[in-house]
Design an enzyme around this catalytic site. Sequence first.
Site, PDB file in Angstrom:
ATOM      1  N   TYR A  48      20.000  -4.994  18.973  1.00 38.15           N
ATOM      2  CA  TYR A  48      19.725  -3.485  18.344  1.00 38.15           C
ATOM      3  C   TYR A  48      20.881  -3.033  17.868  1.00 38.15           C
ATOM      4  CZ  TYR A  48      18.569   1.230  17.726  1.00 38.15           C
ATOM      5  OH  TYR A  48      18.411   2.419  17.034  1.00 38.15           O
ATOM      6  N   HIS A  97      22.737   9.984   8.113  1.00 37.76           N
ATOM      7  CA  HIS A  97      22.497  10.895   9.323  1.00 37.76           C
ATOM      8  C   HIS A  97      23.330  12.169   9.187  1.00 37.76           C
ATOM      9  CE1 HIS A  97      20.484   7.675  10.935  1.00 37.76           C
ATOM     10  NE2 HIS A  97      20.361   7.821  12.196  1.00 37.76           N
ATOM     11  N   ASN A 132      25.702   7.958  18.398  1.00 37.38           N
ATOM     12  CA  ASN A 132      25.044   8.252  19.828  1.00 37.38           C
ATOM     13  C   ASN A 132      25.999   8.835  20.545  1.00 37.38           C
ATOM     14  OD1 ASN A 132      22.925   5.328  20.407  1.00 37.38           O
ATOM     15  ND2 ASN A 132      22.600   7.079  18.980  1.00 37.38           N
ATOM     16  N   TYR A 150      19.630  48.669  44.966  1.00 37.95           N
ATOM     17  CA  TYR A 150      19.933  46.922  44.977  1.00 37.95           C
ATOM     18  C   TYR A 150      21.197  46.654  44.284  1.00 37.95           C
ATOM     19  CZ  TYR A 150      15.270  46.187  47.197  1.00 37.95           C
ATOM     20  OH  TYR A 150      14.249  46.280  48.160  1.00 37.95           O
ATOM     21  N   ARG A 161      24.052  46.911  46.381  1.00 41.37           N
ATOM     22  CA  ARG A 161      23.811  46.209  47.894  1.00 41.37           C
ATOM     23  C   ARG A 161      23.597  44.984  47.735  1.00 41.37           C
ATOM     24  NH1 ARG A 161      18.715  47.235  51.263  1.00 41.37           N
ATOM     25  NH2 ARG A 161      18.437  48.795  49.745  1.00 41.37           N
ATOM     26  N   PHE A 218      21.403   8.352  25.960  1.00 39.85           N
ATOM     27  CA  PHE A 218      21.698   9.156  24.649  1.00 39.85           C
ATOM     28  C   PHE A 218      20.769  10.576  25.222  1.00 39.85           C
ATOM     29  CE2 PHE A 218      19.523   5.811  22.879  1.00 39.85           C
ATOM     30  CZ  PHE A 218      17.901   6.519  23.067  1.00 39.85           C
ATOM     31  N   GLU A 256      11.252   8.321  19.261  1.00 44.18           N
ATOM     32  CA  GLU A 256      11.737   9.116  19.876  1.00 44.18           C
ATOM     33  C   GLU A 256      10.731  10.273  20.251  1.00 44.18           C
ATOM     34  OE1 GLU A 256      15.005  10.278  17.395  1.00 44.18           O
ATOM     35  OE2 GLU A 256      15.692   8.347  17.274  1.00 44.18           O
TER      36      GLU A 256
END
Length: 508
Positions: free
Chosen positions: A55, A85, A197, A282, A285, A331, A416
């Site tokens: 791959y 990409h 990646n 609060y 404190r 990834f 994905e």
Amino acid sequence: MTDTLTFDPGHLALPDLRRILRDPPVLALAPGCRAAIDASARTVAEAAGGERAVYGVNTGFGLLAKKRIPPEQVRELQRRLVLSHSAGTGPDLPPGVVRLILALKVNALARGHSGVRMAVIEALLTLYNRGVLPVVPAKGSVGASGDLAPLAHLTGVLIGEGEADVDGERLPAAEALARAGLAPLALEAKEGLALLNGTQVSTALGLAGLVAAEDGFAAALVAGALSVDAALGSDGPFDARIHELRGQPGQRDVAALYRSLLQGSGIRDSHREGHETVQDPYSLRCQPQVMGAVLDHLRFAAGVLEREANAVSDNPLVFPESGDILSGGNFHAEPVAMAADVLALSIAETGALSERRIALLMDTHLSGLPPFLVADGGLNSGFMIAQVTAAALASENKQMAHPASVDSLPTSANQEDHVSMATHAARRLTDMADNLAGIVAVELLAAAQGIDLRAPLASSPALERARGLLRARVAVWTEDRAMAPDIAAAKRLVTEGTFRPFAEALLP
């Protein structure tokens, strides 16, 4: 860049990462890492020419992984991967973050499990060291198969595509490379995939958010202690015995810091006896309980991000000793997403508590100070609208604190099918920390004004020193004037880390 940081891959510590982000050293790899890098690259080169489908080496990507790519097209495969990409959008990532991404990418690839040549790593180092910063759009990653789009824009500069900033000038990539003494690279098998990646963008954004959150946290501790004195609050709730019984480490540490900050306060000594208030609200404190929880979670997130900064997170991973090239899912940025969500909650809660202390100081019935911290109220409105500004910022942070990691939209034709959303989970942190800095700036102004109104009594030596830092830039408020410049000046003190030394020992 003046000094040199020489590091072994996988061994960048948090102080190194902070320096790279804000005060960058020259980076150099320890020479002993080259053998592992070369062995990894040889393993990939052998696989690229072999018969077995591997791959990303001799196949397509994602759902196209079943498509074999002949050896003569492997280089073109990598080039087209980078180009296709490069699909980001939105504003550009800031220079410090881009510099940190480059450093993290070098750190990951140089561990020798990504199959890239030394020439690629050296080119990334040259970009970093010579200030050639790729233009990277901030939006377009779901934090799944790595930060694909932003890392593609980063990688595009290496092959002569896209743009880069050099000394404040935006240049075409080829010209920027020439300025750095580089020629465009032709990427070999898997190199484009290894560069695209990885979780380096989301991790760099998370680290930037962490550092900004630390600055706001430290300033909020100082502001909170000043508010205790301004409102004639008690230091009794910070007694170590209380916090030992609970056992939360951050709570113990924060309580100890408040004791130290308030030690020797003349204001506190003036009302130890006969003061009508039995218990403080609060927001005064319970500061150790709230800010201690914040500190615990800052430390947790810092650990996650430091580990991720040193991780190998591309795919597939190369193991030269056995010749194996294994597909996995490093990834997937879920650790970063969850750490970013924790940071978002911590930032929001720090601001929420600070805003409540500001409101307390405004209220004469709670603080015993003049309404809105100014004499001649009516003619003067004082800090009235400054508190409104703080409330607006606190509310905005609450909206942004919704966890991003619980969201997922499948991508790549359902290959994905679960994604982390880590990149925008981390990206929002700097905006949230900026809001926090604005809130704490208002509290610093209000608390310092309250201390001024207690004159001739003085606070502790530590808090008077902190007040002096503020007063060096912002004068006491005697009558109404434009508040925005005062807030901006106080905010710069926060974002510059001026109050960080008061709490440095607590920070991760």
